[in-house]
Scaffold this active site. Structure first.
Site, PDB file in Angstrom:
ATOM      1  N   GLY A   1      38.243  46.975  42.089  1.00  0.00           N
ATOM      2  CA  GLY A   1      36.941  46.617  41.529  1.00  0.00           C
ATOM      3  C   GLY A   1      35.901  47.712  41.662  1.00  0.00           C
ATOM      4  O   GLY A   1      34.715  47.487  41.437  1.00  0.00           O
TER       5      GLY A   1
ATOM      6  N   HIS B   1      46.472  39.016  49.184  1.00  0.00           N
ATOM      7  CA  HIS B   1      45.489  39.878  48.525  1.00  0.00           C
ATOM      8  C   HIS B   1      44.441  40.304  49.550  1.00  0.00           C
ATOM      9  O   HIS B   1      44.075  39.534  50.434  1.00  0.00           O
ATOM     10  CB  HIS B   1      44.834  39.123  47.358  1.00  0.00           C
ATOM     11  CG  HIS B   1      44.040  40.028  46.476  1.00  0.00           C
ATOM     12  ND1 HIS B   1      42.785  40.472  46.831  1.00  0.00           N
ATOM     13  CD2 HIS B   1      44.329  40.613  45.295  1.00  0.00           C
ATOM     14  CE1 HIS B   1      42.341  41.281  45.893  1.00  0.00           C
ATOM     15  NE2 HIS B   1      43.256  41.391  44.948  1.00  0.00           N
TER      16      HIS B   1
ATOM     17  N   ASN C   1      45.195  38.987  37.479  1.00  0.00           N
ATOM     18  CA  ASN C   1      44.613  38.191  38.564  1.00  0.00           C
ATOM     19  C   ASN C   1      43.151  37.930  38.212  1.00  0.00           C
ATOM     20  O   ASN C   1      42.320  38.821  38.342  1.00  0.00           O
ATOM     21  CB  ASN C   1      44.748  38.982  39.871  1.00  0.00           C
ATOM     22  CG  ASN C   1      44.019  38.317  41.025  1.00  0.00           C
ATOM     23  OD1 ASN C   1      43.642  37.139  40.948  1.00  0.00           O
ATOM     24  ND2 ASN C   1      43.820  39.069  42.100  1.00  0.00           N
ATOM     25  N   TRP C   2      42.889  36.711  37.769  1.00  0.00           N
ATOM     26  CA  TRP C   2      41.523  36.405  37.320  1.00  0.00           C
ATOM     27  C   TRP C   2      40.550  36.243  38.478  1.00  0.00           C
ATOM     28  O   TRP C   2      39.346  36.186  38.265  1.00  0.00           O
ATOM     29  CB  TRP C   2      41.515  35.102  36.505  1.00  0.00           C
ATOM     30  CG  TRP C   2      42.260  35.135  35.208  1.00  0.00           C
ATOM     31  CD1 TRP C   2      43.052  36.154  34.719  1.00  0.00           C
ATOM     32  CD2 TRP C   2      42.298  34.095  34.214  1.00  0.00           C
ATOM     33  NE1 TRP C   2      43.571  35.803  33.502  1.00  0.00           N
ATOM     34  CE2 TRP C   2      43.125  34.544  33.167  1.00  0.00           C
ATOM     35  CE3 TRP C   2      41.721  32.839  34.126  1.00  0.00           C
ATOM     36  CZ2 TRP C   2      43.379  33.773  32.031  1.00  0.00           C
ATOM     37  CZ3 TRP C   2      41.972  32.055  33.001  1.00  0.00           C
ATOM     38  CH2 TRP C   2      42.788  32.525  31.966  1.00  0.00           C
ATOM     39  N   LYS C   3      41.066  36.093  39.678  1.00  0.00           N
ATOM     40  CA  LYS C   3      40.212  35.812  40.850  1.00  0.00           C
ATOM     41  C   LYS C   3      39.354  34.573  40.560  1.00  0.00           C
ATOM     42  O   LYS C   3      39.816  33.664  39.865  1.00  0.00           O
ATOM     43  CB  LYS C   3      39.381  37.042  41.210  1.00  0.00           C
ATOM     44  CG  LYS C   3      40.263  38.297  41.341  1.00  0.00           C
ATOM     45  CD  LYS C   3      39.571  39.479  41.906  1.00  0.00           C
ATOM     46  CE  LYS C   3      40.554  40.654  41.978  1.00  0.00           C
ATOM     47  NZ  LYS C   3      39.984  41.832  42.597  1.00  0.00           N
TER      48      LYS C   3
ATOM     49  N   SER D   1      41.589  48.842  39.845  1.00  0.00           N
ATOM     50  CA  SER D   1      40.910  49.461  38.697  1.00  0.00           C
ATOM     51  C   SER D   1      41.881  49.998  37.639  1.00  0.00           C
ATOM     52  O   SER D   1      41.595  51.004  36.988  1.00  0.00           O
ATOM     53  CB  SER D   1      39.942  50.561  39.156  1.00  0.00           C
ATOM     54  OG  SER D   1      38.936  50.006  39.990  1.00  0.00           O
TER      55      SER D   1
ATOM     56  N   GLU E   1      47.871  47.711  46.576  1.00  0.00           N
ATOM     57  CA  GLU E   1      46.502  47.722  46.072  1.00  0.00           C
ATOM     58  C   GLU E   1      45.577  48.370  47.094  1.00  0.00           C
ATOM     59  O   GLU E   1      45.097  47.696  48.021  1.00  0.00           O
ATOM     60  CB  GLU E   1      46.020  46.290  45.826  1.00  0.00           C
ATOM     61  CG  GLU E   1      46.847  45.529  44.822  1.00  0.00           C
ATOM     62  CD  GLU E   1      46.038  44.408  44.195  1.00  0.00           C
ATOM     63  OE1 GLU E   1      45.876  44.422  42.976  1.00  0.00           O
ATOM     64  OE2 GLU E   1      45.551  43.534  44.939  1.00  0.00           O
TER      65      GLU E   1
ATOM     66  N   GLY F   1      42.958  43.166  37.849  1.00  0.00           N
ATOM     67  CA  GLY F   1      41.842  42.255  38.081  1.00  0.00           C
ATOM     68  C   GLY F   1      40.887  42.274  36.898  1.00  0.00           C
ATOM     69  O   GLY F   1      41.087  41.587  35.892  1.00  0.00           O
ATOM     70  N   GLY F   2      39.845  43.094  36.999  1.00  0.00           N
ATOM     71  CA  GLY F   2      38.783  43.113  35.994  1.00  0.00           C
ATOM     72  C   GLY F   2      39.284  43.210  34.564  1.00  0.00           C
ATOM     73  O   GLY F   2      38.821  42.478  33.681  1.00  0.00           O
TER      74      GLY F   2
ATOM     75  N   GLU G   1      41.390  40.486  49.431  1.00  0.00           N
ATOM     76  CA  GLU G   1      40.227  39.587  49.513  1.00  0.00           C
ATOM     77  C   GLU G   1      40.556  38.357  50.362  1.00  0.00           C
ATOM     78  O   GLU G   1      39.698  37.852  51.087  1.00  0.00           O
ATOM     79  CB  GLU G   1      39.779  39.194  48.094  1.00  0.00           C
ATOM     80  CG  GLU G   1      39.140  40.372  47.376  1.00  0.00           C
ATOM     81  CD  GLU G   1      39.321  40.389  45.870  1.00  0.00           C
ATOM     82  OE1 GLU G   1      39.648  39.347  45.278  1.00  0.00           O
ATOM     83  OE2 GLU G   1      39.159  41.488  45.284  1.00  0.00           O
TER      84      GLU G   1
HETATM   85  P1  PGA Z   1      40.739  45.330  39.832  1.00  0.00           P
HETATM   86  O1  PGA Z   1      41.429  44.278  40.831  1.00  0.00           O
HETATM   87  O2  PGA Z   1      41.738  45.603  38.744  1.00  0.00           O
HETATM   88  O3  PGA Z   1      39.505  44.629  39.335  1.00  0.00           O
HETATM   89  O4  PGA Z   1      40.427  46.546  40.644  1.00  0.00           O
HETATM   90  C1  PGA Z   1      42.794  44.325  41.129  1.00  0.00           C
HETATM   91  C2  PGA Z   1      43.137  43.244  42.112  1.00  0.00           C
HETATM   92  O5  PGA Z   1      42.381  43.048  43.074  1.00  0.00           O
HETATM   93  O6  PGA Z   1      44.179  42.542  41.982  1.00  0.00           O
END
Ligand code: PGA
Length: 253
Positions: A176, A98, A10-12, A216, A170, A237-238, A100
């Site tokens: 993050g 998600h 997930n590149w966001k 993470s 999640e 994500g990251g 966010e």
């Molecule tokens: P993260 O994000 O791996 O940067 O913690 C995961 C996500 O929100 O899908």
């Protein structure tokens, strides 16, 4: 039934078109050999969907995801993207719910239930996210919280429709932040989610639904998480923004 193992990136809101193209090419050239039961899903921003679709189209085991879509079919919703538009550029999965999106864009379970229907109507699959905030984890009420999110967003579906659902657990406190759920915390929640599915849809559906962990996840902790019997993969994500890291997570699967 054996369920699919999935590693989704997930590149966001990261990577412009050129950076994104480089990243997809680097991932494709990182020497990953996928087992037959493993899928890699890439979820770039909307502007990079078509480019990603064309780069991965001949690579077995690679699939395309969008990070969101609107709940209505079409119409006067300036700035929004419909499920049909996503389908037309070759999207396989849509990430919905998600944390966010829930927090910054006010997406409720009721809106998400509609989005789920809209995506399934276009014959795409859903990666439905759930997760609890730190206060909920500290109060020990995380199971009830996740149960509500899953019931409200998904349990209106028929058993046949549910076959197109992947769940991503999640914990918000791990996204993050560098804090990962322990292998045991992830396993406990995934087993709980699977028990909810078994109660509602029966054992066969519960056993064939992929449940991903997100928060993470990175090459150094992925193997431990993925070794848990109910953790079927990850939503990354990251670590999905660096080809070597994403490849490292995929290799752990
Ligand atoms: P993260 O994000 O791996 O940067 O913690 C995961 C996500 O929100 O899908």
């Amino acid at each position: 039934m054996a369920r699919k193992k999935i590693v989704a990136g997930n590149w966001k809101m990261n990577k412009n078109l050129f950076e994104g193209k480089q990243l997809v090419e680097d991932i494709l050239h990182s020497g990953i050999e996928l087992r037959d039961d493993v899928e890699v899903v890439i979820a770039p921003p909307f502007i990079s969907l078509e480019m990603t679709a064309s780069l991965i189209k001949d690579r077995k085991g690679f699939f395309l995801a969008a990070q969101n879509c609107h709940q209505e079919k079409s119409g006067a919703y300036t700035g929004e993207i419909s499920a049909e538009m996503l389908k037309s550029v070759g999207v396989d999965y849509v990430i919905l719910g998600h944390s966010e999106r829930r927090e910054y864009f006010g997406e409720t379970d009721a809106v998400l239930a509609k989005k789920v229907d809209t995506v399934l109507a276009q014959e795409m699959k859903v990666i439905y996210c759930c997760g609890e905030a730190l206060q909920i984890r500290e109060a020990g009420t995380q199971n009830a919280h996740i149960q509500t999110q899953i019931e409200n967003g998904l349990f209106h579906l028929s058993e046949a429709a549910f076959k197109n659902i992947v769940i991503a657990y999640e914990p918000i406190w791990a996204i993050g932040t560098g804090l990962t759920a322990s292998d045991e915390q992830a396993q406990d929640m995934h087993a709980f989610i699977r028990s909810l599915l078994a109660q509602k849809y029966g054992d066969a559906v519960a056993q064939s639904t992929s449940i991903l962990y997100g928060g993470s996840a990175k090459p150094s902790n992925a193997a431990g998480l993925f070794a848990q019997p109910d953790v079927d993969g990850g939503l990354i994500g990251g670590a999905s923004l660096v080809a070597a890291d994403f490849a490292g997570v995929i290799k752990a699967r």
